[in-house]
Design a protein around this motif. Structure first.
Motif, PDB file in Angstrom:
ATOM      1  N   THR A  91      42.364  26.275  37.772  1.00  0.00           N
ATOM      2  CA  THR A  91      42.168  26.380  39.220  1.00  0.00           C
ATOM      3  C   THR A  91      42.362  27.815  39.675  1.00  0.00           C
ATOM      4  N   ALA A  92      43.396  28.473  39.177  1.00  0.00           N
ATOM      5  CA  ALA A  92      43.629  29.870  39.531  1.00  0.00           C
ATOM      6  C   ALA A  92      42.455  30.746  39.093  1.00  0.00           C
ATOM      7  N   ALA A  93      41.951  30.504  37.882  1.00  0.00           N
ATOM      8  CA  ALA A  93      40.819  31.287  37.379  1.00  0.00           C
ATOM      9  C   ALA A  93      39.571  31.047  38.231  1.00  0.00           C
ATOM     10  N   SER A  94      39.375  29.807  38.661  1.00  0.00           N
ATOM     11  CA  SER A  94      38.222  29.487  39.498  1.00  0.00           C
ATOM     12  C   SER A  94      38.320  30.182  40.849  1.00  0.00           C
ATOM     13  N   VAL A  95      39.524  30.222  41.402  1.00  0.00           N
ATOM     14  CA  VAL A  95      39.741  30.904  42.683  1.00  0.00           C
ATOM     15  C   VAL A  95      39.431  32.393  42.543  1.00  0.00           C
ATOM     16  N   VAL A  96      39.926  32.995  41.474  1.00  0.00           N
ATOM     17  CA  VAL A  96      39.692  34.422  41.245  1.00  0.00           C
ATOM     18  C   VAL A  96      38.200  34.711  41.072  1.00  0.00           C
ATOM     19  N   ALA A  97      37.490  33.783  40.425  1.00  0.00           N
ATOM     20  CA  ALA A  97      36.065  33.997  40.153  1.00  0.00           C
ATOM     21  C   ALA A  97      35.177  33.677  41.356  1.00  0.00           C
ATOM     22  N   ASP A  98      35.744  33.099  42.412  1.00  0.00           N
ATOM     23  CA  ASP A  98      34.964  32.682  43.579  1.00  0.00           C
ATOM     24  C   ASP A  98      34.677  33.877  44.476  1.00  0.00           C
ATOM     25  N   ALA A  99      33.681  34.663  44.088  1.00  0.00           N
ATOM     26  CA  ALA A  99      33.374  35.899  44.814  1.00  0.00           C
ATOM     27  C   ALA A  99      32.936  35.622  46.254  1.00  0.00           C
ATOM     28  N   ASP A 100      32.306  34.478  46.476  1.00  0.00           N
ATOM     29  CA  ASP A 100      31.833  34.144  47.825  1.00  0.00           C
ATOM     30  C   ASP A 100      32.927  33.545  48.702  1.00  0.00           C
ATOM     31  N   ARG A 101      34.085  33.271  48.094  1.00  0.00           N
ATOM     32  CA  ARG A 101      35.229  32.698  48.809  1.00  0.00           C
ATOM     33  C   ARG A 101      34.848  31.389  49.509  1.00  0.00           C
ATOM     34  N   ARG A 102      34.104  30.566  48.795  1.00  0.00           N
ATOM     35  CA  ARG A 102      33.732  29.273  49.382  1.00  0.00           C
ATOM     36  C   ARG A 102      34.918  28.325  49.444  1.00  0.00           C
ATOM     37  N   GLY A 103      35.802  28.447  48.462  1.00  0.00           N
ATOM     38  CA  GLY A 103      36.962  27.572  48.438  1.00  0.00           C
ATOM     39  C   GLY A 103      36.589  26.132  48.157  1.00  0.00           C
ATOM     40  N   CYS A 104      37.431  25.235  48.635  1.00  0.00           N
ATOM     41  CA  CYS A 104      37.271  23.801  48.402  1.00  0.00           C
ATOM     42  C   CYS A 104      36.682  23.160  49.659  1.00  0.00           C
ATOM     43  N   LEU A 105      35.603  22.418  49.508  1.00  0.00           N
ATOM     44  CA  LEU A 105      34.966  21.776  50.664  1.00  0.00           C
ATOM     45  C   LEU A 105      35.896  20.756  51.301  1.00  0.00           C
ATOM     46  N   LEU A 106      36.716  20.092  50.505  1.00  0.00           N
ATOM     47  CA  LEU A 106      37.677  19.132  51.037  1.00  0.00           C
ATOM     48  C   LEU A 106      38.675  19.837  51.963  1.00  0.00           C
ATOM     49  N   ALA A 107      39.251  20.941  51.483  1.00  0.00           N
ATOM     50  CA  ALA A 107      40.205  21.690  52.295  1.00  0.00           C
ATOM     51  C   ALA A 107      39.533  22.300  53.520  1.00  0.00           C
ATOM     52  N   LYS A 108      38.316  22.784  53.335  1.00  0.00           N
ATOM     53  CA  LYS A 108      37.580  23.385  54.446  1.00  0.00           C
ATOM     54  C   LYS A 108      37.293  22.343  55.526  1.00  0.00           C
TER      55      LYS A 108
END
Length: 203
Positions: A91-108
């Motif tokens: 999860t941490a690696a996915s967050v770091v790799a998320d260049a567009d900062r889309r994040g999680c649709l559930l949390a959003k």
């Protein structure tokens, strides 16, 4: 007799999801959706309902996929604690790799709508409850394996892990440095209670 649909429903829903994910519910217009799906208003609404119905279906499918993915990771073969640790690090690696900062649709969706939309709030609550249940199951297995303190409350530990995972995504969306995200993940794992060492009598 109804005419058969001349489009790929799954492809249309992916386009709808990506648009809602990028711009949120309020920031997505019907014109945005027709542009993303290349369907006319009549076709889009006739097949999927109005904008709200489309959003709820998008959120349902996203939650099913997200929970299913986490369940597959945490119920895999091998050591339960290692599966849990791998999930936190992934999860941490996915967050770091998320260049567009889309994040999680559930949390959003929770941040934008859960306070005002009962349908969204119910889906958000169910999604987080499902994730918590899967994490609790893995934590309890790690306790049975002897990797985590058997006296700790597995549901409470799972709640802590879930909070950390959601927090990592919030840090990523806020532009935190990669080292902060990965460091927080490692520190969270280090703080999980381990079994007390067995004391051997002298002699």
């Amino acid at each position: 007799m109804a005419r058969p649909r001349k489009f790929d429903e799954a492809k249309v829903m992916r386009a709808v999801r990506d648009r809602f994910w990028a711009t949120g519910y309020a920031g997505t217009s019907l014109d945005d959706l027709t542009e993303a799906t290349r369907l006319g208003r009549g076709s889009l609404y006739g097949a999927f309902g109005d904008k709200h119905a489309l959003f709820l279906r998008t959120l349902d499918e996203y939650c099913d996929d997200a929970v299913g993915g986490v369940r597959a990771e945490l119920r895999g073969s091998g050591d339960a604690y290692e599966r849990l640790a791998a999930h936190v690090r992934a999860t941490a690696a996915s967050v770091v790799a998320d260049a567009d900062r889309r994040g999680c649709l559930l949390a959003k969706s929770a941040a934008e709508l859960a306070g005002t939309d009962a349908d969204v709030a119910a889906r958000v609550a169910r999604g987080f409850a499902d994730l918590h249940a899967v994490l609790t199951e893995c934590v309890a297995e790690a306790q049975r394996d002897g990797a985590l303190d058997p006296d700790a409350d597995p549901a409470a530990l799972a709640g802590l892990v879930l909070t950390v995972l959601r927090g990592l995504e919030a840090l990523g969306k806020g532009g935190a440095a990669p080292s902060v995200v990965t460091g927080a993940a490692e520190q969270a794992l280090a703080l999980l209670p381990r079994p007390a060492p067995v004391k051997h009598p002298h002699g």
